[in-house]
Design an enzyme around this catalytic site. Sequence first.
Site, PDB file in Angstrom:
ATOM      1  CB  CYS A 117      -0.863   0.049   1.236  1.00 19.43           C
ATOM      2  SG  CYS A 117      -2.133  -1.255   1.272  1.00 19.43           S
TER       3      CYS A 117
ATOM      4  NE  ARG B  41       4.562   1.519   0.115  1.00 18.90           N
ATOM      5  CZ  ARG B  41       5.604   1.280   0.905  1.00 18.90           C
ATOM      6  NH1 ARG B  41       6.917   1.565   0.496  1.00 18.90           N
ATOM      7  NH2 ARG B  41       5.293   0.783   2.138  1.00 18.90           N
TER       8      ARG B  41
ATOM      9  CD1 TRP C 264       0.027  -6.389  -2.940  1.00 18.13           C
ATOM     10  CD2 TRP C 264      -0.445  -6.861  -1.002  1.00 18.13           C
ATOM     11  NE1 TRP C 264       0.201  -7.700  -2.871  1.00 18.13           N
ATOM     12  CE2 TRP C 264      -0.154  -7.958  -1.598  1.00 18.13           C
ATOM     13  CE3 TRP C 264      -0.707  -7.024   0.395  1.00 18.13           C
ATOM     14  CZ2 TRP C 264       0.107  -9.276  -1.160  1.00 18.13           C
ATOM     15  CZ3 TRP C 264      -0.524  -8.208   0.889  1.00 18.13           C
ATOM     16  CH2 TRP C 264      -0.175  -9.195   0.341  1.00 18.13           C
TER      17      TRP C 264
ATOM     18  CG  ASN D 190       1.772   0.821   3.921  1.00 18.89           C
ATOM     19  OD1 ASN D 190       2.912   1.107   4.267  1.00 18.89           O
ATOM     20  ND2 ASN D 190       1.357  -0.512   4.201  1.00 18.89           N
ATOM     21  N   GLY D 191      -0.666  -0.879   6.310  1.00 18.23           N
ATOM     22  CA  GLY D 191      -0.449  -1.790   7.246  1.00 18.23           C
ATOM     23  C   GLY D 191      -1.555  -2.421   7.811  1.00 18.23           C
TER      24      GLY D 191
ATOM     25  CD  GLU E 202      16.360 -13.825  -8.317  1.00 16.59           C
ATOM     26  OE1 GLU E 202      15.738 -14.428  -7.474  1.00 16.59           O
ATOM     27  OE2 GLU E 202      16.123 -12.665  -8.907  1.00 16.59           O
TER      28      GLU E 202
ATOM     29  CE  LYS F 257      13.233 -11.359 -10.702  1.00 16.18           C
ATOM     30  NZ  LYS F 257      13.654 -11.627  -9.453  1.00 16.18           N
TER      31      LYS F 257
ATOM     32  CD  GLU G 207       9.371 -11.922  -8.589  1.00 11.17           C
ATOM     33  OE1 GLU G 207       9.492 -11.619  -7.338  1.00 11.17           O
ATOM     34  OE2 GLU G 207      10.393 -11.972  -9.159  1.00 11.17           O
TER      35      GLU G 207
ATOM     36  CG  HIS H 228      16.614 -37.652  -4.860  1.00  9.21           C
ATOM     37  ND1 HIS H 228      16.773 -38.959  -4.539  1.00  9.21           N
ATOM     38  CD2 HIS H 228      17.914 -37.069  -5.152  1.00  9.21           C
ATOM     39  CE1 HIS H 228      17.937 -39.190  -4.663  1.00  9.21           C
ATOM     40  NE2 HIS H 228      18.758 -38.130  -4.906  1.00  9.21           N
TER      41      HIS H 228
ATOM     42  CE  LYS I 191      11.805  -3.021  -6.193  1.00 10.32           C
ATOM     43  NZ  LYS I 191      12.067  -4.523  -6.513  1.00 10.32           N
TER      44      LYS I 191
HETATM   45  C1  G6P Z   1       8.909  -8.929  -2.647  1.00  7.99           C
HETATM   46  C2  G6P Z   1       9.732  -8.144  -3.772  1.00  7.99           C
HETATM   47  C3  G6P Z   1      10.772  -8.936  -4.204  1.00  7.99           C
HETATM   48  C4  G6P Z   1      11.912  -8.930  -3.098  1.00  7.99           C
HETATM   49  C5  G6P Z   1      11.279  -9.450  -1.661  1.00  7.99           C
HETATM   50  C6  G6P Z   1      11.966  -8.883  -0.567  1.00  7.99           C
HETATM   51  O1  G6P Z   1       8.579 -10.011  -2.802  1.00  7.99           O
HETATM   52  O2  G6P Z   1       8.530  -8.339  -5.059  1.00  7.99           O
HETATM   53  O3  G6P Z   1      11.543  -8.521  -5.493  1.00  7.99           O
HETATM   54  O4  G6P Z   1      12.818  -9.791  -3.202  1.00  7.99           O
HETATM   55  O5  G6P Z   1       9.933  -8.667  -1.517  1.00  7.99           O
HETATM   56  O6  G6P Z   1      12.045  -7.502  -0.478  1.00  7.99           O
HETATM   57  P1  G6P Z   1      13.337  -6.769   0.116  1.00  7.99           P
HETATM   58  O7  G6P Z   1      13.042  -5.390  -0.057  1.00  7.99           O
HETATM   59  O8  G6P Z   1      13.495  -7.063   1.641  1.00  7.99           O
HETATM   60  O9  G6P Z   1      14.414  -7.152  -0.585  1.00  7.99           O
END
Ligand code: G6P
Length: 612
Positions: A2, A27, A73, A99-100, A485, A489, A492, A508, A607
Site C-alpha cells: 500500500c 507498493r 495491496w 498502510n499496514g 532466482e 523471476k 513472478e 529425487h 515490491k
Molecule cells: C517482494 C519483492 C521481491 C523482493 C522481496 C524482498 O517479494 O517483490 O522482489 O525480493 O519482496 O524484499 P526486500 O525489499 O526485503 O529485498
Amino acid sequence: MCGIVGYLGNKQAYPILIEGLKRLEYRGYDSAGIAILNGDLNLYKKKGKVKDLVKSIGGKSTAGTIGIGHTRWATHGEPNDINAHPHTSKNGRLSLIHNGVIENYESFKLALIERGHVFESETDTEVLVHLIEEIQKRDKLDLEEAVRQALTKVNGAYAIVVMDRDNPDILVAARKDSPLVIGIGKEEFYVASDGKAIIEHTKKVVYLKNEEIALLSRKGELSIKTINNDISTPFIQELDIELESIEKGDYEHFMLKEIFEQPKTVANCMRGRINADEGWIKVGGVNDLVQKFTEARRIIIIACGTSWHAALIGEYLFEELARIQVEVEYASEFRYRNPIIDERDIVIAISQSGETRDTLAAIEMAKEKGAVLYGIVNSVGSSIARITDAGSYIHVGPEIGVASTKAFTGQVSLLTLMAIHLGYQKGTIPRSYYLQLLEELENIPGKIEQILKKDAHIKYIAEEIKDSTNALYLGRGYNFPIALEGALKLKEISYIHAEGYPAAEMKHGPIALIDENMPVIVIATNKSIHEKMVTNIQEVKTRKAKVIAIVNEGDAEIKRLADYIIEIPETDEPITPLLSVIPLQMLSYHIALMRGCDVDQPRNLAKSVTVE
Ligand code: G6P
C-alpha cells in the site's frame, strides 16, 4: 505494501496526489483512491490501477489544496471499489488512508456496531477511522489527540494520514512499523510512504519514527509527538534520490531499464570499495567489525524473496572464502522459531527496500538476543538501515520494477566483496587468489555488458518456450541459488510455474515431471563440476526435455547436447552468479512480454512487503 500520499499547501492537490500514487504503485495496485477537501469532501475510489482511477474521475470536481491518496495491496477484503481507501468516519467528517494491518480491529468493530456504527467495507482501516471519530466526539478532543488516543488502543502496523472536513488546514500523520516520510515545501507539506512520491516537489524531508504522530498545518508548522504524548524534535534530512533514476527514460519497462543498468550499478556498488591495482578492498561497515566477523561463531543471513537467494550465494561465499559458518534463514520462519542465537553471532539482513516487515521483525528479535546486526540494504535511510549496528548500502539506485534485478546483483557484489575481504584478513585465501578475484571483479561490469548484447538471441529462445506451462531450472554450487532466482523471476512476471532445483537432486522428484513439454534451463558454468552437469543434462535429454543451457563461452560439449545455449564470459567460480543470473532475467522479461503480462506490476505482488 500500500502506498499513501498526502498534500497540504497552496497548490492544487489532485495532480500531486495522482503523480505521487503512480510513483508508489510498486507498493500495490489492487485499487486506488483519493479524497480532496474543497468545502465538501470529494472522494473517488476505483478497483485497479491509478490510471483506472483517473479514468473513472474523468471531468468530476477535483479542486482543493488539501488531499490524501492511496494505492492498495489488499489484505482485509477483496480488491474492489468499496474496500479501496480512503475510508471515512460515520458522519463522513474524517477520511483516512492506511498502510499496514490493525490486528485487533475485529473486537473494535463489534463494539462499534453495537453502538450504531455501520461499516461499508471489510477493511480494518474503516474501523480505525470510526474509532478515531468516536473518541474525538466523546471526549471533545482535537484531531491529533483523538488519533493519538486511538492509536494507543490498536495493535499492528500502520502508516496513516487523517483529514478532517471541518478543519481543512491540518493533516495528522502517524506511523508504527510502516514507513512514512514528510516532505517540507514552502508553506506546504507532503506526506508519503516513500520519498520517490514527492521528490519532484521537495528534497527536504523528515522521516517519522516509530510511534510518532505529526501535525501538519497550513501555516507551515510541523509538530511531532510520540504516541505517549512526549514532544519530538523533527530532524530534517535531504532526500538522496534523483528524478531521472525513478523514470523509465527510453526503456519500455522499468525492469528492462534495471536489467540494462547492471554494468553501471555493479560498478557503482564496487566504487571506492575495491582497487585491484593497489590490491585492496574496503567495505566500510565490515572494516569497523573485522574482528567481530572473523571471530564470530557463525553468520546468520536473514532475508525474503530475491534477497534470500542473494543470501544463499553469501553462504557459499563466506564458507568457501572466509571459512565462516553461515546459516541462511527465511525471515518469516526464523522469527517464529525461537532460534538459538546470542552475542557470538552476526546477523546480516539483506533487503532491497529496507522495509520488509518480516526481515525487520526478525532482526529486532536477534538484536534483543544480543546478536550484532549488519544490514545490506538499497534504500537509504530505510528502517532496516537504521536499526542495524553497521552495514553497507548497495548503491544501485531506486529499483522500481517489482521483480528485483539490479538490487540482486548489487547484493551479490557486496557479499562477494565482504567474503573476499574477510577471507584475506583471516588468511583463508592466499594473496595471489585474492588479487585474481579483485581483478576479476573489476572486469564484471564489462562482462555483463557483453551478455546484454545477446538480447536478440535470448529473445529468440524466449519465443521458443513462451507457451510452456512449467519450467525447471537446474544448477549446482554457486549456480544453485541462481536456478532458484531464475525460476522465481519467471513465475513472478510470466505466471509460468517454475521450480529451481539442485541439478543432482532433480532425480529425487522433479524428473517425474519431465517430458517433451518441459523446458529445462541448466546453468552449467561451474568448471569444477562440469562433468556432473553434463551427466545431469544427459538425464534430462533422455526424457525428451528441451534444454536451454547457460554455459561458458566455447563449451562445445554442452553445445552438442543442449537444444539452445547462451554463452557467457568465463570468470572465477565465486563470481559466476553475477554473470549467470543476467540471461535468466532477460529470458523471463521477454517471455512475460510475449505472454502479454504486466512486467513491472505483476498480479498480486508488491515490491515493498510491509505486512507479515
Ligand atoms: C517482494 C519483492 C521481491 C523482493 C522481496 C524482498 O517479494 O517483490 O522482489 O525480493 O519482496 O524484499 P526486500 O525489499 O526485503 O529485498
